[in-house]
Design a protein around this motif. Structure first.
Motif, PDB file in Angstrom:
ATOM      1  N   VAL A  25      57.233  61.736  -4.167  1.00 25.17           N
ATOM      2  CA  VAL A  25      56.008  60.944  -4.015  1.00 25.17           C
ATOM      3  C   VAL A  25      56.276  59.494  -4.388  1.00 25.17           C
ATOM      4  N   LEU A  26      56.961  59.269  -5.503  1.00 23.02           N
ATOM      5  CA  LEU A  26      57.275  57.893  -5.920  1.00 23.02           C
ATOM      6  C   LEU A  26      58.146  57.192  -4.879  1.00 23.02           C
ATOM      7  N   GLN A  27      59.068  57.934  -4.288  1.00 20.57           N
ATOM      8  CA  GLN A  27      59.930  57.373  -3.238  1.00 20.57           C
ATOM      9  C   GLN A  27      59.085  57.004  -2.010  1.00 20.57           C
ATOM     10  N   ALA A  28      58.117  57.860  -1.670  1.00 17.40           N
ATOM     11  CA  ALA A  28      57.237  57.591  -0.528  1.00 17.40           C
ATOM     12  C   ALA A  28      56.382  56.356  -0.784  1.00 17.40           C
ATOM     13  N   VAL A  29      55.948  56.183  -2.018  1.00 19.92           N
ATOM     14  CA  VAL A  29      55.152  55.005  -2.378  1.00 19.92           C
ATOM     15  C   VAL A  29      56.013  53.751  -2.239  1.00 19.92           C
ATOM     16  N   ARG A  30      57.236  53.822  -2.788  1.00 15.85           N
ATOM     17  CA  ARG A  30      58.154  52.679  -2.718  1.00 15.85           C
ATOM     18  C   ARG A  30      58.479  52.296  -1.280  1.00 15.85           C
ATOM     19  N   SER A  31      58.687  53.294  -0.415  1.00 13.14           N
ATOM     20  CA  SER A  31      59.108  53.012   0.959  1.00 13.14           C
ATOM     21  C   SER A  31      57.926  52.695   1.872  1.00 13.14           C
TER      22      SER A  31
END
Length: 99
Positions: A25-31
């Motif tokens: 989820v954090l990776q999806a937010v960052r990207s």
């Protein structure tokens, strides 16, 4: 969790527009993939802070919902603490129902 919102979340899951798991989820937010992040009310303080800070920094809506089990149940999985919706229209509808 609102039954209509849970239904839409299930629909998003079947359409493969949902990402679960804190790191993913954090990776999806960052990207920039995440349009809406749902956070379980019973998430640990550390996790809640990390997710909320990341969301506010990247301008992604973060909504706190009921507990991890109803969040997981909505997508047909076991307890889930964070869930990201990647589809704009579905995210909008779910957010409208939850706020």
């Amino acid at each position: 969790m609102n039954p209509k919102a849970a239904q839409l979340l299930g629909l998003a899951m079947r359409a493969r527009k949902v990402i679960t798991g804190e790191e993913m989820v954090l990776q999806a937010v960052r990207s920039g993939q995440a349009r809406l992040v749902l956070l379980a009310a019973d998430a640990s303080e550390n996790t809640a802070k990390k997710v909320q800070d990341k969301c506010s920094y990247y301008g992604v809506s973060c909504v706190t919902t009921s507990d991890r089990y109803s969040l997981g149940h909505a997508i047909g999985k076991d307890g889930r603490v964070t869930v990201a919706v990647t589809d704009g229209k579905l995210a909008e509808s779910i957010q409208r129902l939850l706020t």
